[in-house]
Design a protein around this motif. Structure first.
Motif, PDB file in Angstrom:
ATOM      1  N   GLY A  93       0.815  -1.203   0.000  1.00  0.00           N
ATOM      2  CA  GLY A  93       0.000   0.000   0.000  1.00  0.00           C
ATOM      3  C   GLY A  93       0.846   1.249   0.000  1.00  0.00           C
ATOM      4  O   GLY A  93       1.887   1.314   0.670  1.00  0.00           O
ATOM      5  N   VAL A  94       0.393   2.255  -0.764  1.00  0.00           N
ATOM      6  CA  VAL A  94       1.062   3.548  -0.826  1.00  0.00           C
ATOM      7  C   VAL A  94       0.022   4.653  -0.814  1.00  0.00           C
ATOM      8  O   VAL A  94      -1.168   4.410  -1.009  1.00  0.00           O
ATOM      9  N   ALA A  95       0.486   5.876  -0.626  1.00  0.00           N
ATOM     10  CA  ALA A  95      -0.430   7.008  -0.547  1.00  0.00           C
ATOM     11  C   ALA A  95      -0.648   7.671  -1.898  1.00  0.00           C
ATOM     12  O   ALA A  95      -1.780   8.048  -2.224  1.00  0.00           O
ATOM     13  N   THR A  96       0.406   7.864  -2.695  1.00  0.00           N
ATOM     14  CA  THR A  96       0.300   8.718  -3.877  1.00  0.00           C
ATOM     15  C   THR A  96       0.422   7.942  -5.171  1.00  0.00           C
ATOM     16  O   THR A  96       0.995   6.836  -5.217  1.00  0.00           O
ATOM     17  N   ALA A  97      -0.070   8.569  -6.242  1.00  0.00           N
ATOM     18  CA  ALA A  97       0.022   7.953  -7.564  1.00  0.00           C
ATOM     19  C   ALA A  97       1.471   7.747  -7.979  1.00  0.00           C
ATOM     20  O   ALA A  97       1.828   6.701  -8.552  1.00  0.00           O
ATOM     21  N   ALA A  98       2.335   8.727  -7.718  1.00  0.00           N
ATOM     22  CA  ALA A  98       3.743   8.596  -8.091  1.00  0.00           C
ATOM     23  C   ALA A  98       4.384   7.416  -7.379  1.00  0.00           C
ATOM     24  O   ALA A  98       5.179   6.669  -7.976  1.00  0.00           O
ATOM     25  N   TRP A 134      -4.220   5.191  -2.192  1.00  0.00           N
ATOM     26  CA  TRP A 134      -5.461   5.688  -1.591  1.00  0.00           C
ATOM     27  C   TRP A 134      -5.597   7.197  -1.475  1.00  0.00           C
ATOM     28  O   TRP A 134      -6.662   7.689  -1.135  1.00  0.00           O
ATOM     29  N   LEU A 135      -4.581   7.970  -1.764  1.00  0.00           N
ATOM     30  CA  LEU A 135      -4.713   9.419  -1.593  1.00  0.00           C
ATOM     31  C   LEU A 135      -4.548  10.093  -2.950  1.00  0.00           C
ATOM     32  O   LEU A 135      -3.434  10.394  -3.382  1.00  0.00           O
ATOM     33  N   LEU A 136      -5.662  10.322  -3.610  1.00  0.00           N
ATOM     34  CA  LEU A 136      -5.665  10.840  -4.981  1.00  0.00           C
ATOM     35  C   LEU A 136      -6.450  12.141  -5.030  1.00  0.00           C
ATOM     36  O   LEU A 136      -7.375  12.363  -4.244  1.00  0.00           O
ATOM     37  N   THR A 137      -6.086  13.006  -5.971  1.00  0.00           N
ATOM     38  CA  THR A 137      -6.743  14.294  -6.134  1.00  0.00           C
ATOM     39  C   THR A 137      -7.297  14.398  -7.548  1.00  0.00           C
ATOM     40  O   THR A 137      -6.879  13.652  -8.454  1.00  0.00           O
TER      41      THR A 137
END
Length: 404
Positions: A66-71, A89-92
């Motif tokens: 699991g990761v937070a950002t798209a990059a 899971w953290l996308l804008t």
């Protein structure tokens, strides 16, 4: 772990024990034997190195990452060299959903706007998007609000029926799992069950339900569901002081942060030390300059003097090791230790800010990340994650040898 030689010309290093990461994952799996395990490797593997940490976690039995950002997700998928489910899971708005779907990354819908962007990304990629629905069960942070949940689930069900998405997961995050008796835990568990009911009523059948972070993985077995998501515990740190030390759970810290003394000199009694003179010598003494500071990730709140003791640092050989406190202000690139009158320490000697004591993690004579967190008024997560890139990482076993 035997620490490798300190690299020549390097002022500071962080040694990462990959076997510790693997062993920690094995221990975590024993705490949740009926669930899959997602190792969270966001924020460059909590400062340990995302790819090395991911490989070590997989070697220990992790089944998801699991990761937070798209990059982070795209870099992980590109660099891993093996296929394993990866969740971001953290996308804008405007996130590269098409690239994520094309790379077979599981994407999160955590707000109503994300539904249509995920669907557009799936169409652009020409493949079905694997979606996890994140619901807000009481953290009031990332996640679909209760009032929006019905409409979001209805839209996802329609997109699944049309073949654009597949809802493979439903998850949430606990606010106070590091306080096992906190009343919010039961409320959030009830809210999560209610959200699952909404999902199932819409005809969706997710493969995994996940709620447990590190603290819940270790202490709340009723909340393990199909998948647990430990983060800080993968790296051998306790999720919080109330839960006790990591050894209680079969965990050991994976990171040791060290530096070499840059200089040693005599200072008279009554002299101020470092910016602002927070610390004043009380006797003729010897001071040592440690070439790390807040530019390297050492918290400035770990300064020591009139406001309280500074961050702890282990100095000296094993037979004569002592733990000293930062004397004065932590600067951008350096800090000072009062080594004491008659000290025999020399430039080039290695000091340990936190980590292993000659291969024994959390030895009584070496500080740990929680000790630094206590001194700086923060949490161990921040201490390990904030180490800057100019602190050289060394891996044991050496990268390429793999983790056991």
């Amino acid at each position: 772990m035997t620490l490798p030689p300190f690299p020549d010309g390097v002022p500071a290093r962080a040694v990462v024990d990959l076997d510790a990461i693997s062993d920690n994952v094995r221990a975590l799996r024993e705490h949740a034997p009926s669930s899959d395990l997602m190792a969270v490797v966001k924020a460059d593997g909590y400062g340990h190195g995302m790819l090395p940490a991911a490989r070590a976690a997989l070697a220990g039995g992790a089944t998801w990452l699991g990761v937070a950002t798209a990059a982070e997700a795209l870099a992980l998928r590109a660099g891993l060299g093996q296929h394993v489910p990866v969740l971001v899971w953290l996308l804008t708005p405007g996130a590269p959903f098409a690239d994520l779907v094309a790379a077979d990354v599981d994407v999160t819908v955590a707000a109503p706007w994300a539904v249509d962007e995920v669907a557009a990304g799936a169409r652009a990629a020409g493949r079905v998007a694997r979606v996890h629905l994140k619901v807000d069960t009481g953290l009031s942070r990332n996640g679909v609000a209760t009032g929006d949940l019905g409409a979001v689930v209805e839209r996802l069900a329609a997109l699944e029926a049309s073949g654009e998405v597949r809802v493979v997961g439903v998850f949430s995050h606990l606010a106070c799992a590091d306080e096992p008796d906190h009343p919010s835990i039961a409320r959030q568990a009830t809210a999560f069950d209610a959200a699952l009911g909404v999902v199932e009523a819409a005809g969706l059948r997710p493969e995994v339900r996940h709620l447990a972070n590190s603290a819940a993985t270790l202490t709340l077995p009723d909340l393990h569901h199909d998948l647990v998501r430990p983060g800080i515990s993968v790296y051998g740190n306790s999720p919080g002081p109330l839960l006790g030390p990591p050894g209680r759970y079969g965990l050991r810290p994976a990171m040791t942060f060290q530096a070499r003394l840059a200089s040693v000199k005599q200072v008279a009694a009554g002299e101020g030390v470092s910016y602002g003179h927070l610390y004043t010598t009380t006797q003729d003494t010897t001071v040592g300059l440690v070439p790390v500071g807040y530019g390297d990730g050492v918290p400035r709140h770990g300064s020591g003097g009139s406001a309280g003791p500074g961050g702890p640092i282990a100095v000296g050989p094993p037979a004569a090791r002592r733990v000293l406190r930062v004397a004065g202000r932590v600067c951008m690139d350096q800090l000072v230790l009062d080594l004491g009158p008659g000290a025999t320490d020399s430039p080039g000697d290695v000091v340990t800010l936190f980590g292993a004591s000659d291969g024994v993690p959390h030895g009584a004579d070496v500080p740990n990340a929680q000790d630094w967190a206590d001194a700086a008024g923060t949490i161990s997560y921040e201490i390990v994650t904030r180490l800057a890139g100019r602190v050289v990482r060394q891996y044991v076993p050496t990268e390429g040898e793999g983790a056991s």
